[in-house]
Design an enzyme around this catalytic site. Structure first.
Site, short mmCIF file in Angstrom:
data_model
loop_
_atom_site.label_atom_id
_atom_site.label_comp_id
_atom_site.label_asym_id
_atom_site.label_seq_id
_atom_site.Cartn_x
_atom_site.Cartn_y
_atom_site.Cartn_z
N ASP A 10 -25.34 17.59 20.25
CA ASP A 10 -26.37 18.60 20.51
C ASP A 10 -27.35 18.16 21.59
O ASP A 10 -28.13 18.97 22.08
CB ASP A 10 -27.12 18.93 19.22
CG ASP A 10 -27.86 17.71 18.67
OD1 ASP A 10 -29.08 17.82 18.41
OD2 ASP A 10 -27.22 16.66 18.50
N ASP A 53 -20.39 14.00 17.26
CA ASP A 53 -21.68 13.46 16.82
C ASP A 53 -21.92 13.84 15.37
O ASP A 53 -21.56 14.94 14.93
CB ASP A 53 -22.80 14.02 17.71
CG ASP A 53 -24.15 13.43 17.37
OD1 ASP A 53 -24.21 12.24 17.01
OD2 ASP A 53 -25.16 14.16 17.45
N MET A 55 -25.16 13.61 13.61
CA MET A 55 -26.45 14.25 13.36
C MET A 55 -26.65 15.42 14.31
O MET A 55 -27.08 15.27 15.45
CB MET A 55 -27.58 13.22 13.52
CG MET A 55 -27.40 11.99 12.66
SD MET A 55 -27.30 12.37 10.89
CE MET A 55 -28.97 12.93 10.58
N ASP A 345 30.80 26.66 -7.26
CA ASP A 345 30.15 25.66 -6.41
C ASP A 345 30.66 24.26 -6.70
O ASP A 345 30.86 23.45 -5.78
CB ASP A 345 28.64 25.70 -6.62
CG ASP A 345 27.98 26.93 -5.99
OD1 ASP A 345 28.67 27.62 -5.20
OD2 ASP A 345 26.80 27.19 -6.28
N GLU A 371 34.96 29.89 0.94
CA GLU A 371 35.95 28.94 0.43
C GLU A 371 36.86 28.43 1.54
O GLU A 371 37.93 27.90 1.29
CB GLU A 371 36.79 29.60 -0.68
CG GLU A 371 37.66 30.76 -0.24
CD GLU A 371 36.97 32.11 -0.35
OE1 GLU A 371 37.67 33.10 -0.59
OE2 GLU A 371 35.73 32.18 -0.20
#
Length: 455
Positions: A10, A53, A55, A345, A371
């Site tokens: 800031d 920063d 603060m 499966d 298959e």
């Protein structure tokens, strides 16, 4: 190497000072004067590093960092907290918020350069992995289980030839739940090959061996190349620390060691090591998913077509034969209808296993879909390909398949069609069509048999 760096402060004088230092190192600098502006610019410009920063009025750096890390679009960007607060608890608080590192005002040029360079190396690895990531997850995202793994206690390998400082350092880490292996000399490091290590903690103050040579060894060794190296440095020997970072060390901590800073830096380096591991695993997994049929473990259609095209090119160029065998399970629909799709499966998985065990290592076994199976047979003329197909057919028909989901055995047979490459004008479509025609003839001729077709 230069980076795009967002500086957030800031106070205008602080922003300009940091920008001047970074631009002197040929970095591209973006500036933000508040938390909300920083969030907006990070989301829009995607900087590679953020110097933040602590603060600031309205929204302090801790909150900005938390929001950056909560946003999937920015959570991968490394954040370095810049604070005038010298208390270790304040610095650790920044790391708790998700920051990768911290610098104390007034910012030391050496520390600024070393931290930025270390993060640039980290970014080079992670950005490449994120770009190559083949999964459907958003870039930089880590799922819940992976996040839990990242935050588990670290496995640290401590190398320091001073028994007193080594014991003190190890005790600090163990008090925080980390697993520490200590080594007072560099002669025996066999444990590194067997023990998974997150961080290598190397003291540059060691006298009985050259710690820089050791760091170079770690970075050229396949076992330790990806492990983060944290250096313990003498504040008066900065040149040595710089050389360690140039060799490939990830971070450094100045002696005498502050316990809270040590724990925080080990945790940060552990998270980096594990994050890279997770990205690598996801890239590897994505590559595997792109070529492997997940049910059977055989190659999928995409890989099959790519490989067949390459084998055809090599066969034509080298004047060597090439054949394919196409297999189809007889009466597979009956198995699904009678025993269920789970049983179907299991039959596909068992058949794939028998197929793998009855083809040569050079052959490429694939499951294009359903298959149907196909095997690419390099350097194989038609008559040998028919013999190979017959061998596979017999291996499948010889013994019944165990269907665990239905606790019974099922007799399974296959029909096979074989076709060979006819010459440079032959195409993949024509080759596969001949194999498919031969397979149809095997089905029409009574099933459980091999047929071939030359043209």
């Amino acid at each position: 190497m230069s980076a795009r760096i967002l500086v957030v402060d800031d106070i205008e004088a602080n922003r300009k000072l940091l920008a001047a230092k970074l631009e002197a190192q040929y970095h591209s600098v973006l500036l933000a004067s508040s938390g909300p502006q920083a969030l907006e610019m990070a989301n829009e410009h995607k900087p590679e590093i953020i110097l933040l920063d602590v603060m600031m009025p309205g929204m302090d750096g801790y909150e900005v960092c938390r929001r950056l890390k909560a946003n999937p679009a920015t959570n991968h960007i490394p954040v370095v907290m810049v604070t005038a607060l010298s208390d270790a608890e304040d610095r650790v608080r920044g790391l708790d918020a998700g920051a990768e590192d911290f610098l104390t005002k007034p910012v030391d040029d050496f520390l600024l350069t070393s931290r930025v360079n270390a993060l640039m190396r980290y970014n080079a690895v992670t950005s490449e992995l994120r770009q190559r990531e083949a999964s459907g997850l958003k870039a930089g995202a880590v799922d819940g289980s992976a996040s839990d793994e990242i935050d588990q206690p670290a496995r640290v390998f401590l190398i320091d030839d001073n028994p007193r400082t080594s014991a003190r350092t190890a005790n600090v880490l163990r008090e925080h739940g980390h697993k520490v292996m200590t080594l007072l000399e560099s002669g025996n490091m066999g444990e590194l090959a067997t023990e998974r290590t997150d961080v290598l903690l190397v003291s540059l103050l060691s006298k009985s061996f050259d710690p820089l040579k050791l760091c170079a060894h770690f970075k050229t060794n396949d076992v330790t190349r990806a492990v983060s190296i944290l250096l313990i440095c003498d504040p008066l020997e900065r040149a040595k620390a710089v050389k360690g970072l140039e060799i490939g060390a990830s971070d450094m901590i100045m002696a005498p060691i502050d316990a809270q800073e040590l724990v925080a830096r080990v945790r940060t380096q552990t998270r980096r090591t594990r994050y890279v591991e997770i990205l690598r695993e996801r890239v590897d997994r994505g590559l595997e998913l792109s070529v492997i049929d997940q049910l059977t473990g055989l190659y999928n259609r995409r890989y099959m077509t790519n490989q067949l095209q390459q084998f055809m090119h090599r066969a034509v160029k080298g004047g060597k034969p090439l054949s394919v065998m196409m297999l189809d399970i007889d009466h597979f629909k009956r198995i699904n209808d009678t025993l269920g799709h789970q049983a179907g499966d299991e039959v596909l998985q068992e058949l794939a296993d028998r197929l793998r065990h009855n083809v040569r290592p050079m052959d490429v076994a694939c499951r294009p879909g359903g298959e149907e199976f196909l095997v690419i047979l390099p350097e194989t003329p038609g008559e040998l390909a028919c013999a190979a197909a017959e061998r596979v057919r017999r291996a499948i028909a010889a013994d019944s398949f165990n269907v665990l989901s239905d606790t019974r055995q099922v007799a399974v047979t296959v029909s096979a069609g074989v076709a060979s490459l006819l010459g440079p004008d032959d195409t993949m479509a024509e080759l596969l069509n001949r194999a498919d025609t031969a397979l149809y003839q095997a089905k029409s001729g009574g099933r459980n048999r091999v047929e071939s077709i030359a043209a």
